[in-house]
Design a protein around this motif. Structure first.
Motif, PDB file in Angstrom:
ATOM      1  N   VAL A 118       0.835  -1.206   0.000  1.00 27.88           N
ATOM      2  CA  VAL A 118       0.000   0.000   0.000  1.00 27.88           C
ATOM      3  C   VAL A 118       0.867   1.252   0.000  1.00 27.88           C
ATOM      4  O   VAL A 118       0.684   2.172  -0.814  1.00 27.88           O
ATOM      5  N   TRP A 176      -6.145   0.609   4.919  1.00 29.82           N
ATOM      6  CA  TRP A 176      -5.548   1.274   6.079  1.00 29.82           C
ATOM      7  C   TRP A 176      -6.523   1.333   7.245  1.00 29.82           C
ATOM      8  O   TRP A 176      -6.120   1.239   8.409  1.00 29.82           O
ATOM      9  N   THR A 218      -7.973   8.327  -1.426  1.00 31.34           N
ATOM     10  CA  THR A 218      -8.058   7.849  -0.046  1.00 31.34           C
ATOM     11  C   THR A 218      -8.919   8.767   0.807  1.00 31.34           C
ATOM     12  O   THR A 218      -9.763   8.326   1.587  1.00 31.34           O
ATOM     13  N   THR A 272      -6.816   1.548  -1.051  1.00 30.44           N
ATOM     14  CA  THR A 272      -5.898   1.485   0.080  1.00 30.44           C
ATOM     15  C   THR A 272      -6.443   2.220   1.300  1.00 30.44           C
ATOM     16  O   THR A 272      -6.087   1.882   2.432  1.00 30.44           O
ATOM     17  N   LEU A 331      -6.547  -2.945  -5.603  1.00 31.59           N
ATOM     18  CA  LEU A 331      -5.216  -2.339  -5.589  1.00 31.59           C
ATOM     19  C   LEU A 331      -4.323  -2.955  -6.660  1.00 31.59           C
ATOM     20  O   LEU A 331      -3.588  -2.240  -7.364  1.00 31.59           O
TER      21      LEU A 331
END
Length: 397
Positions: free
Chosen positions: A33, A127, A69, A123, A96
């Motif tokens: 990532v 996370w 993100t 990602t 991804l």
């Protein structure tokens, strides 16, 4: 008025032993990532030349990833809190892999930017779940160790992913760096299927509203530190090639990033050794060393040995930033650690997006050397915030 975190509720059987293979797999996903996000920083000149565009545009490959993100993470984590964790992990990891593959194959800047946005969106979900996932598949008494193991993926991505990508791009072609990430992602997808146990999502009755999670005691302070410190780091990290070019030292981005990266691993090890006993002192020492590294880059930018020495100190002090801040945020989030951790990539990536824009502006107006000044100033601001909110970073059982 802030809200205190509740005690986490255990769902299902309590794990009896540390699932090392699963934790290492989750950490490796974190490595991919972070490496995918920052890879263009080490390939800036090569990508700009091949795609026939400017280095500032390639800098936006990082910014648009960060934007994906920022836009997707919190809504996605909020909507998926009730989902079982393993199917969500596999789905987002697949996205991804596809995004990195498109970036590797594309010769169109617009298509590449779209693929980067999609990768950032995937990602963000990863996370938001990795840290809490690692704790939930481990014995409660070893939750801190599980978090430390999973959290090593990000700093090692900073440490080795970008420098290795820069090296591979230099000896072969920049596209092979993204091909390598796609292949590694496929391998990890298989390992996740085989090694990572599934856990249930959070029951609807136990979920706090989004705004109450954001106001849990300590959460806003950690997020401010993340944003400011990451902005100071990434503004110069993204544009390290223009900075080094303006120093006149002849040092190359791949060499400096490699020195920084290797020393970042030392920072991770120092963090693992000290974080349980001295979290606040460790954080202050890390930020103080980060500022000192920036000062060395300002005053000694014309001397190769000083620049390399600053890179050593930079790596040692910033290498442990992610696990230190993620640990503080996870503790502050309590039972809502999944959603609290969803704010972490938002703060990180707001800073990364801002860094791409601010860095491009700074080098356009004043040249690359001013990036070290911004690193020093923002490091001091982050340090002052940790002092003002020092109770947040004290050791807690």
């Amino acid at each position: 008025m802030t809200t205190t975190a509740r005690t986490p509720t255990t769902t299902g059987s309590v794990p009896a032993t540390i699932p090392w293979s699963a934790l290492v797999t989750l950490a490796a996903i974190g490595f991919v990532v972070l490496s995918a996000e920052t890879m263009p920083a080490g390939l800036l000149p090569l990508m700009a030349r091949d795609l026939d565009t400017g280095e500032g545009v390639i800098g936006q490959f990082i910014s648009v990833w960060a934007l994906g993100t920022v836009v997707v993470t919190v809504p996605a984590i909020t909507l998926t809190r009730g989902m079982r964790r393993k199917p969500l992990l596999l789905t987002t990891l697949t996205c991804l892999v596809i995004a990195n593959a498109v970036t590797a194959a594309s010769s169109d800047v617009v298509l590449s930017l779209v693929s980067r946005f999609g990768g950032g969106a995937a990602t963000g979900v990863l996370w938001g779940m990795l840290a809490a996932y690692g704790r939930r598949i481990s014995p409660p008494s070893r939750g801190g160790l599980a978090l430390a193991v999973v959290s090593t993926g990000a700093p090692v991505g900073f440490a080795l992913g970008t420098p290795l990508g820069a090296w591979l791009g230099g000896v072969a072609d920049w596209r092979w760096s993204f091909v390598g990430l796609s292949v590694l992602g496929l391998v990890l997808l298989l390992l996740a299927v085989l090694l990572v146990p599934d856990v249930a999502g959070q029951p609807a009755g136990e979920r706090l509203p989004l705004q109450r999670v954001f106001l849990l005691r300590g959460v806003p302070v950690v997020l401010v530190v993340i944003f400011v410190w990451m902005l100071g780091h990434n503004t110069i990290y993204t544009y390290i090639a223009p900075f080094l070019r303006d120093t006149g030292t002849g040092l190359t981005a791949d060499l400096v990033l490699l020195v920084y990266g290797v020393c970042s691993i030392g920072g991770v090890l120092l963090t693992a050794a000290l974080i349980d006993r001295h979290p606040r002192g460790l954080l202050w020492a890390s930020l103080g060393g980060f500022v000192l590294a920036a000062v060395l880059l300002v005053v000694g930018h014309a001397t190769p040995a000083v620049v390399l020495g600053a890179a050593v100190l930079w790596g040692l002090t910033f290498g442990g930033a992610a696990p230190q801040l993620q640990s503080a945020l996870t503790i502050a989030g309590g039972a809502e650690s999944d959603l609290a951790n969803a704010f972490l990539p938002v703060a990180f990536n707001l800073a990364i997006a801002a860094a791409g824009l601010v860095g491009a502006l700074l080098i356009g107006v004043s040249g690359g050397l001013v990036l070290a000044v911004s690193m020093a100033v923002l490091g001091v601001v982050a340090l002052l915030v940790t002092v003002a909110g020092r109770a947040t970073f004290a050791a807690r059982g």
